[in-house]
Design an enzyme around this catalytic site. Structure first.
Site, PDB file in Angstrom:
ATOM      1  N   GLU A  98     -12.038   1.066   1.742  1.00 11.13           N
ATOM      2  CA  GLU A  98     -11.452   2.192   2.457  1.00 11.13           C
ATOM      3  C   GLU A  98     -12.395   2.552   3.589  1.00 11.13           C
ATOM      4  OE1 GLU A  98      -9.882   6.777   2.067  1.00 11.13           O
ATOM      5  OE2 GLU A  98     -11.474   6.102   0.753  1.00 11.13           O
ATOM      6  N   ASP A 137     -13.656   2.920  -2.650  1.00  9.01           N
ATOM      7  CA  ASP A 137     -13.400   4.275  -2.164  1.00  9.01           C
ATOM      8  C   ASP A 137     -14.438   4.683  -1.115  1.00  9.01           C
ATOM      9  OD1 ASP A 137     -11.825   6.766  -2.625  1.00  9.01           O
ATOM     10  OD2 ASP A 137     -13.798   7.568  -3.149  1.00  9.01           O
TER      11      ASP A 137
HETATM   12  C1  GLC Z   1     -10.801   8.633  -0.856  1.00  8.70           C
HETATM   13  C2  GLC Z   1      -9.601   8.707  -1.761  1.00  8.70           C
HETATM   14  C3  GLC Z   1      -9.225  10.145  -1.903  1.00  8.70           C
HETATM   15  C4  GLC Z   1     -10.388  10.886  -2.540  1.00  8.70           C
HETATM   16  C5  GLC Z   1     -11.670  10.677  -1.747  1.00  8.70           C
HETATM   17  C6  GLC Z   1     -12.872  11.100  -2.517  1.00  8.70           C
HETATM   18  O1  GLC Z   1     -10.516   9.056   0.423  1.00  8.70           O
HETATM   19  O2  GLC Z   1      -8.562   7.909  -1.262  1.00  8.70           O
HETATM   20  O3  GLC Z   1      -8.057  10.317  -2.642  1.00  8.70           O
HETATM   21  O4  GLC Z   1     -10.099  12.246  -2.606  1.00  8.70           O
HETATM   22  O5  GLC Z   1     -11.860   9.339  -1.417  1.00  8.70           O
HETATM   23  O6  GLC Z   1     -13.139  10.185  -3.540  1.00  8.70           O
END
Ligand code: GLC
Length: 540
Positions: free
Chosen positions: A267, A201
């Site tokens: 991500e 994440d």
């Molecule tokens: C990432 C996740 C999202 C979340 C954020 C904070 O972007 O995909 O859903 O709100 O991180 O953890």
């Protein structure tokens, strides 16, 4: 270079656990509900499942606020339910990837509860605590991704703590070796249990400017409008400090110390392709697959899409394996972004490009955005910044045409409304309909497996194609005996004729099923409105 690791030829499928299958009938999906639908995933033909967080959490950000990294939230089941799911997935040849949330915990995590207790707590410096400026204002100008200052004031201990997301999601300080050790222990916990990898994440957030310098204002906030308040600044200092690479090298070494090619998927949002590509690591020793969101944010026209594909191919470090994404739980649904007809073209693109595709649950049904009325908003971002809500892409999976669509018990209230059109946009309705989005998606996944050109071949975008079309050829790298495959996409709603080469080809797959199996003249290939074809080139 030929792919050798399972995740290079895999198709990944993302499950948002609240919305896939609800076995206990409380209106919210759970791990047992996912297990009960493994038949479907096996039938669909995907190779790996990535499940968004199911850990213990107060659910302020629906699981991205973790209160215990090594336990399952009772809403989703327990560790035994997880073990059952993992064992059954593995027995079916499906890999399982779990979410790892390194940047922040929940404010209810024992570490933060302790950290907050006093300035002298042994966990104080596990988080980022700072004194106010002389005028009492926050230590710097950073803003939370969800809007407003990224600093929250703690009245008891009279300091601010940093939260890049909600105030209930305090940022860990990865510069503290104890934090890193504790988080690596979390990774080991899941690796020892047998998971096949992690989706990391907001991966670049773990390293910030050590001096916590102010971000400069963004001269072009309109270019980042989809980010709301956050678009006000250029985010030079609040994430992506170069030290991030050292963290992921260590992360990778840990993964590599386990057998079985455990995969890391990060991500990583970065507009500059080179910066994004840097997360593969100089020696390809960091993140295996930095998520590539560039198609997801591209304008949906042939020129823009082709530019993205070519730029990504060019930006990839030698030997790095590409990946592609068209939807996730944070963005509006594919079918609503590009329209249902183009959603098929998009799915064909996703599944024929060189690299690992990730399919967001429901996109294989061309599920549109759910209509969320103001009183139905559940997403914290939507509550803080009206209009930014992500609920519309998180609606329950419609399995059949019954009142609760087979998602939950008929007399329960699903936690979010279903997306419109579920009479036709459900698994049972599309499963045996050869012309459906679902059937096409399934065939494409199989086709990738059967044709080495698609699974592992090189990519070449074709020049000189008519406006509104994007055509590329995939040819296998082996001994040249496998036929090349042409992918021809008409990204307009008017017919187009594309001149490929003198000869003919056989249609392997099509957005409009009646064309499958036909022989086509590739000197003047006819594409109907919103039509896309995968063609095996004869004599290639
Ligand atoms: C990432 C996740 C999202 C979340 C954020 C904070 O972007 O995909 O859903 O709100 O991180 O953890």
């Amino acid at each position: 270079m030929r792919p050798t690791r399972w995740w290079e030829t895999a198709a990944v499928y993302q499950v948002y656990p609240r919305s896939f299958g609800d076995a206990d009938g409380d209106g919210v999906g759970d791990l047992e509900g996912i297990r009960q639908h493994l038949d479907y995933l096996e039938w669909l033909g995907v190779d790996a499942l990535w499940i968004s967080p199911f850990y213990r959490s107060p659910m302020k950000d629906f699981g991205y606020d973790v209160a215990d990294y090594t336990d399952v939230d009772p809403l989703f089941g327990d560790l035994a339910a997880f073990d059952r799911l993992l064992a059954e997935a593995h027995a079916r040849g499906l890999r399982l990837i779990v979410d790892f949330v390194p940047n922040h915990t929940s404010d209810q995590h024992a570490w933060f509860v302790d950290s907050r207790r006093s300035r002298t707590s042994s966990k104080r410096d596990w988080y980022v605590w700072r004194d106010p400026k002389a005028d009492g204002s926050p230590p710097n100008n950073w803003i939370s991704v969800f809007g407003g200052s990224a600093w929250a004031w703690d009245e008891e201990t009279r300091q601010f703590y940093l939260h890049s997301f909600l105030a209930e999601q305090p940022d860990l300080d990865w510069r503290n070796p104890q934090v890193k050790a504790a988080m690596f222990a979390v990774l080991r916990f899941w690796l020892d249990r047998g998971v096949d990898g992690f989706r990391i994440d907001v991966a670049q957030f773990v390293a910030k400017d050590p001096a916590l310098r102010d971000n400069p204002p963004n001269p072009h906030p309109e270019r980042m409008r989809h980010m709301g308040d956050w678009s006000r600044q250029l985010h030079l200092y609040d994430h992506g400090h170069p030290d991030v690479h050292g963290i992921y090298r260590e992360f990778r070494a840990l993964l590599d110390s386990y057998p079985g090619d455990r995969v890391s998927i990060g991500e990583l949002h970065h507009e500059q392709f080179e910066v994004w590509a840097g997360y593969y690591g100089r020696n390809l020793d960091e993140i295996h697959l930095p998520f590539n969101f560039h198609l997801l944010f591209s304008d949906w026209d042939a020129t823009s899409v082709r530019c993205v594909v070519d730029a990504i191919e060019a930006a990839l470090p030698a030997g790095a394996w590409p990946n592609w994404v068209l939807g996730n739980h944070d963005q509006p649904r594919l079918a609503s972004r590009v329209g249902e007809a183009q959603a098929r073209v998009a799915m064909m693109l996703l599944l024929t490009l060189r690299g690992t595709p990730t399919i967001y649950y429901g996109d294989e049904l061309a599920l549109p955005n759910a209509e969320i009325r103001p009183y139905q908003v559940r997403d914290p971002w939507g509550l803080v910044e009206p209009g930014q809500g992500r609920d519309r892409a998180r609606s329950p999976m419609p399995w059949d045409g019954t009142p609760n669509a087979g998602f939950t018990a008929p007399d329960s209230e699903p936690w979010l409304p279903f997306a419109p059109g579920r009479e036709t946009h459900n698994v049972a309705a599309q499963r045996d309909d050869l012309g459906s989005m679902l059937a096409m998606t399934r065939r494409l996944i199989r086709l990738r497996r059967e044709h080495s050109a698609l699974a592992e071949g090189v990519h070449r975008s074709l020049e000189g194609m008519p406006d509104g079309t994007f055509c590329f050829v995939r040819s296998a790298t082996g001994d040249g005996s496998a036929p090349a495959v042409l992918v021809a996409l008409n990204m307009t709603s008017e017919p187009r004729q594309v001149p490929i080469n003198r000869g003919s080809g056989r249609v392997l797959e099509a957005t409009h099923a009646h064309r499958i199996g036909s022989t086509v003249d590739t000197a003047a290939l006819e594409l109907g409105p919103d039509e896309a074809l995968v063609v095996e080139l004869e004599g290639s």
